[in-house]
Motif scaffolding. Sequence first.
Motif, PDB file in Angstrom:
ATOM      1  N   ILE A 234       0.801  -1.064  -0.165  1.00  4.43           N
ATOM      2  CA  ILE A 234       0.246   0.016   0.182  1.00  4.43           C
ATOM      3  C   ILE A 234       0.476   0.724  -0.339  1.00  4.43           C
ATOM      4  CG2 ILE A 234      -1.879   1.279   1.338  1.00  4.43           C
ATOM      5  CD1 ILE A 234      -3.033  -1.752   2.956  1.00  4.43           C
ATOM      6  N   TRP A 235       1.163   1.953  -1.173  1.00  2.80           N
ATOM      7  CA  TRP A 235       1.607   3.338  -1.333  1.00  2.80           C
ATOM      8  C   TRP A 235       1.003   4.679  -0.908  1.00  2.80           C
ATOM      9  CZ3 TRP A 235       6.893   2.055  -2.174  1.00  2.80           C
ATOM     10  CH2 TRP A 235       6.645   0.512  -2.889  1.00  2.80           C
ATOM     11  N   SER A 236       1.653   5.682   0.220  1.00  2.00           N
ATOM     12  CA  SER A 236       0.856   6.228   0.589  1.00  2.00           C
ATOM     13  C   SER A 236       0.719   7.587  -0.106  1.00  2.00           C
ATOM     14  CB  SER A 236       1.917   7.247   2.138  1.00  2.00           C
ATOM     15  OG  SER A 236       1.734   5.735   2.556  1.00  2.00           O
ATOM     16  N   HIS A 237      -0.680   9.043  -0.209  1.00  2.46           N
ATOM     17  CA  HIS A 237       0.025   9.460  -0.638  1.00  2.46           C
ATOM     18  C   HIS A 237      -0.782   9.685  -2.306  1.00  2.46           C
ATOM     19  CE1 HIS A 237       0.410  11.423   3.213  1.00  2.46           C
ATOM     20  NE2 HIS A 237       1.774  11.418   3.155  1.00  2.46           N
ATOM     21  N   ALA A 238      -1.148   8.620  -2.662  1.00  2.00           N
ATOM     22  CA  ALA A 238      -1.951   8.083  -4.169  1.00  2.00           C
ATOM     23  C   ALA A 238      -1.546   7.527  -4.968  1.00  2.00           C
ATOM     24  CB  ALA A 238      -2.644   8.845  -4.740  1.00  2.00           C
ATOM     25  N   GLY A 239      -0.150   7.381  -4.168  1.00  4.98           N
ATOM     26  CA  GLY A 239       1.587   6.815  -5.279  1.00  4.98           C
ATOM     27  C   GLY A 239       2.016   8.191  -5.005  1.00  4.98           C
ATOM     28  N   GLY A 240       2.602   9.165  -4.441  1.00  5.34           N
ATOM     29  CA  GLY A 240       2.788  10.493  -4.685  1.00  5.34           C
ATOM     30  C   GLY A 240       2.800  11.066  -5.914  1.00  5.34           C
ATOM     31  N   TYR A 272      -1.497  -1.382  -4.069  1.00  7.49           N
ATOM     32  CA  TYR A 272      -2.715  -0.767  -3.587  1.00  7.49           C
ATOM     33  C   TYR A 272      -2.585   1.115  -3.509  1.00  7.49           C
ATOM     34  CZ  TYR A 272      -5.428  -4.583  -2.845  1.00  7.49           C
ATOM     35  OH  TYR A 272      -5.450  -6.583  -3.565  1.00  7.49           O
ATOM     36  N   TYR A 273      -2.882   1.925  -3.270  1.00  5.35           N
ATOM     37  CA  TYR A 273      -2.377   3.495  -2.442  1.00  5.35           C
ATOM     38  C   TYR A 273      -4.292   4.438  -1.614  1.00  5.35           C
ATOM     39  CZ  TYR A 273       0.084   2.055  -6.994  1.00  5.35           C
ATOM     40  OH  TYR A 273       1.027   1.721  -8.221  1.00  5.35           O
ATOM     41  N   ASP A 274      -3.314   4.778  -1.303  1.00  4.03           N
ATOM     42  CA  ASP A 274      -3.819   5.194   0.268  1.00  4.03           C
ATOM     43  C   ASP A 274      -4.390   6.827  -0.439  1.00  4.03           C
ATOM     44  OD1 ASP A 274      -2.199   7.207   1.260  1.00  4.03           O
ATOM     45  OD2 ASP A 274      -2.114   5.648   2.790  1.00  4.03           O
ATOM     46  N   ALA A 278      -3.934  13.093  -0.242  1.00  2.00           N
ATOM     47  CA  ALA A 278      -3.863  13.125  -2.236  1.00  2.00           C
ATOM     48  C   ALA A 278      -5.466  13.137  -2.683  1.00  2.00           C
ATOM     49  CB  ALA A 278      -3.570  11.971  -2.846  1.00  2.00           C
ATOM     50  N   SER A 279      -6.816  13.648  -1.588  1.00  2.00           N
ATOM     51  CA  SER A 279      -8.268  13.790  -1.856  1.00  2.00           C
ATOM     52  C   SER A 279      -8.647  14.926  -2.261  1.00  2.00           C
ATOM     53  CB  SER A 279      -9.100  13.800  -0.684  1.00  2.00           C
ATOM     54  OG  SER A 279      -9.047  12.511   0.266  1.00  2.00           O
ATOM     55  N   ASN A 280      -7.446  15.179  -3.814  1.00  2.00           N
ATOM     56  CA  ASN A 280      -7.909  16.281  -4.515  1.00  2.00           C
ATOM     57  C   ASN A 280      -8.060  15.499  -6.515  1.00  2.00           C
ATOM     58  OD1 ASN A 280      -5.255  16.333  -6.174  1.00  2.00           O
ATOM     59  ND2 ASN A 280      -5.139  16.532  -4.100  1.00  2.00           N
ATOM     60  N   ALA A 281      -8.843  16.578  -6.974  1.00  2.00           N
ATOM     61  CA  ALA A 281      -9.335  15.765  -8.280  1.00  2.00           C
ATOM     62  C   ALA A 281      -7.733  15.861  -8.933  1.00  2.00           C
ATOM     63  CB  ALA A 281     -10.034  16.760  -9.214  1.00  2.00           C
ATOM     64  N   GLY A 282      -6.935  16.419  -9.465  1.00  2.00           N
ATOM     65  CA  GLY A 282      -5.388  16.338 -10.114  1.00  2.00           C
ATOM     66  C   GLY A 282      -4.982  14.607  -9.806  1.00  2.00           C
ATOM     67  N   ALA A 283      -4.367  14.405  -8.406  1.00  2.00           N
ATOM     68  CA  ALA A 283      -4.368  13.190  -8.126  1.00  2.00           C
ATOM     69  C   ALA A 283      -5.201  12.308  -8.082  1.00  2.00           C
ATOM     70  CB  ALA A 283      -3.408  13.345  -6.219  1.00  2.00           C
ATOM     71  N   VAL A 284      -6.299  11.819  -7.326  1.00  2.00           N
ATOM     72  CA  VAL A 284      -7.175  11.545  -7.779  1.00  2.00           C
ATOM     73  C   VAL A 284      -7.463  10.516  -9.875  1.00  2.00           C
ATOM     74  CG1 VAL A 284      -9.712  10.139  -7.543  1.00  2.00           C
ATOM     75  CG2 VAL A 284      -8.823  11.250  -5.394  1.00  2.00           C
ATOM     76  N   ALA A 285      -7.411  11.791 -10.099  1.00  2.00           N
ATOM     77  CA  ALA A 285      -7.687  11.822 -11.370  1.00  2.00           C
ATOM     78  C   ALA A 285      -6.512  10.837 -12.286  1.00  2.00           C
ATOM     79  CB  ALA A 285      -7.712  12.769 -12.198  1.00  2.00           C
ATOM     80  N   SER A 286      -5.527  11.265 -11.877  1.00  2.00           N
ATOM     81  CA  SER A 286      -4.277  10.249 -11.941  1.00  2.00           C
ATOM     82  C   SER A 286      -4.325   9.168 -11.549  1.00  2.00           C
ATOM     83  CB  SER A 286      -2.724  11.042 -11.924  1.00  2.00           C
ATOM     84  OG  SER A 286      -3.063  12.671 -12.439  1.00  2.00           O
ATOM     85  N   LEU A 287      -4.910   8.571 -10.759  1.00  2.00           N
ATOM     86  CA  LEU A 287      -4.167   7.603 -10.307  1.00  2.00           C
ATOM     87  C   LEU A 287      -5.402   6.907 -10.484  1.00  2.00           C
ATOM     88  CD1 LEU A 287      -3.175   5.248  -7.907  1.00  2.00           C
ATOM     89  CD2 LEU A 287      -4.952   6.414  -6.426  1.00  2.00           C
ATOM     90  N   LEU A 315     -13.854  13.598  -0.422  1.00  2.00           N
ATOM     91  CA  LEU A 315     -14.120  12.112  -1.331  1.00  2.00           C
ATOM     92  C   LEU A 315     -14.947  12.626  -1.712  1.00  2.00           C
ATOM     93  CD1 LEU A 315     -13.040   9.367   0.091  1.00  2.00           C
ATOM     94  CD2 LEU A 315     -12.113  10.453  -1.642  1.00  2.00           C
ATOM     95  N   ARG A 316     -16.595  12.974  -1.114  1.00  2.00           N
ATOM     96  CA  ARG A 316     -17.730  13.306  -2.195  1.00  2.00           C
ATOM     97  C   ARG A 316     -17.781  14.608  -2.914  1.00  2.00           C
ATOM     98  NH1 ARG A 316     -17.336  10.020   1.761  1.00  2.00           N
ATOM     99  NH2 ARG A 316     -19.401   8.222   2.146  1.00  2.00           N
ATOM    100  N   ALA A 317     -16.848  15.909  -2.627  1.00  2.00           N
ATOM    101  CA  ALA A 317     -17.364  16.805  -3.069  1.00  2.00           C
ATOM    102  C   ALA A 317     -16.259  16.828  -4.481  1.00  2.00           C
ATOM    103  CB  ALA A 317     -16.585  18.017  -2.669  1.00  2.00           C
ATOM    104  N   LEU A 318     -15.780  15.813  -4.484  1.00  2.00           N
ATOM    105  CA  LEU A 318     -14.773  15.418  -6.094  1.00  2.00           C
ATOM    106  C   LEU A 318     -15.932  15.262  -6.834  1.00  2.00           C
ATOM    107  CD1 LEU A 318     -11.678  13.479  -5.138  1.00  2.00           C
ATOM    108  CD2 LEU A 318     -11.313  16.127  -6.102  1.00  2.00           C
TER     109      LEU A 318
END
Length: 343
Positions: A234-240, A272-274, A278-287, A315-318
Amino acid sequence: MEMNRRHVLAALLSWSGLAVTTRARAEAQGQGPPPFRIDIHHHFAPPAWVTAVRGRPLLQPANTAWTPAKSIEDMDRGGVAAAVVSITNPGLWFDDAPMTRRLARACNDYGAGLVRDHPRRFGLFAAMPFPDVDGTLAEIAYALDTLGADGIGLFTSYGDRWLGHPSFRPVMEELHRRRAVVHVHPTAANCCRNLEYAPGVGPGSLEYGTDTTRAITGVAFSGDAARYPGIRFIWSHAGGTAPFLAARIDGASRGATDRMPDGFMRTLKTFYYDLAGASNAGAVASLLQLVPPSQVLFGTDFPPGGTAADYAVALRALKMFEAGALREIERDNAVRLLPRLGR
C-alpha cells in the motif's frame, strides 16, 4: 391565497434542498449511520518513540501530542469504525541498530496493547528496525506471530537506500512468504532534506511525493515486485508523483524486461494506494488512470494530516465516484486486505 400557497411551496422546496445537503454532509462526517470507514493511514506516538524523536528533523509537533482518546474522537466524528496505526517521520532509524531494535519493540508492544484495549477500533502496521535486516527479520516474526499485527510498516527510504535495494532482499523474501500487507510511508532521503529551492517549502511538500516515486520505481526495476508478488504493498498519498510520471518512467522499462517482464505500467497496477493527503481531483484523476477504485483506500494521515470528517467530505465533493466505489474505498478494500477489521 394562491400567493401564499406559492410561498409555502417555495419554502418547502428550499428547506428540502437544504435538508438533503445537510444530511449528506452529516453522513459524510459520521453523524448518520454507524461508523463504517476504515482509515488505513493513521499515526500513533508511543511514549518511547516520542522521547526518542524529540528535536529530530522531519518531526511534526502534532504527532508528539497524540493520545488514543484524540484518535477515537476524530474517528467518531468522521464515521471511522477502525484505524490502522503506524509510525510516521522521523521514523526509528538513527544509525544505532541496538537502539532501533529496542525502539521498534517498544512501539509494537504499545501498539499491540492499543489493539487489545480497543480491538474493534484499531489495527497495527508494525514498526521495523530497518535497514537492520537481521533485526527486521526478528521483528517481523515477533510482530506477526506473537503480537498478531495486521501488517508491516516501512518507509520509502533509509538514509540513501530506497526500497528495492539488494541488501533488503531477505526482508522482501520473508514478507512475500508471509503474504504480508505492507504499508509504505514517505520520508526524505539524506540527499534531499535540506535542498533550498524555494523559501518555506519543506520536505513534506515535494520530497515525500518524490521519495514515494523513487521507492516504487526501485521495487519495480529491481525485480522485487515480480520476484515477490505475495507482498501486498500500500503506497501512501496516491503513490506520490508516480501516477503522473508513470508513462515517462515506463519508457525506461524496455531495458529491464529481465527484472520487470510486464513493464512498469502493469507493475503499478498490482499495488494499492491510499488517499491520505491526496483527496484532490488532480491526484485522484491520475491515480484512476492506473488502477480501479478497488485498489484505492481511505486514509487521513491523522493527526497532522487532517480530520476524517474533512477527508470524507472532500471525497464526496470530487464527484468522481459512484456510491459503490465510495464504499469500496472507504471500507471494503481495506476489509479484503485485513479481514479482521470487518468483523
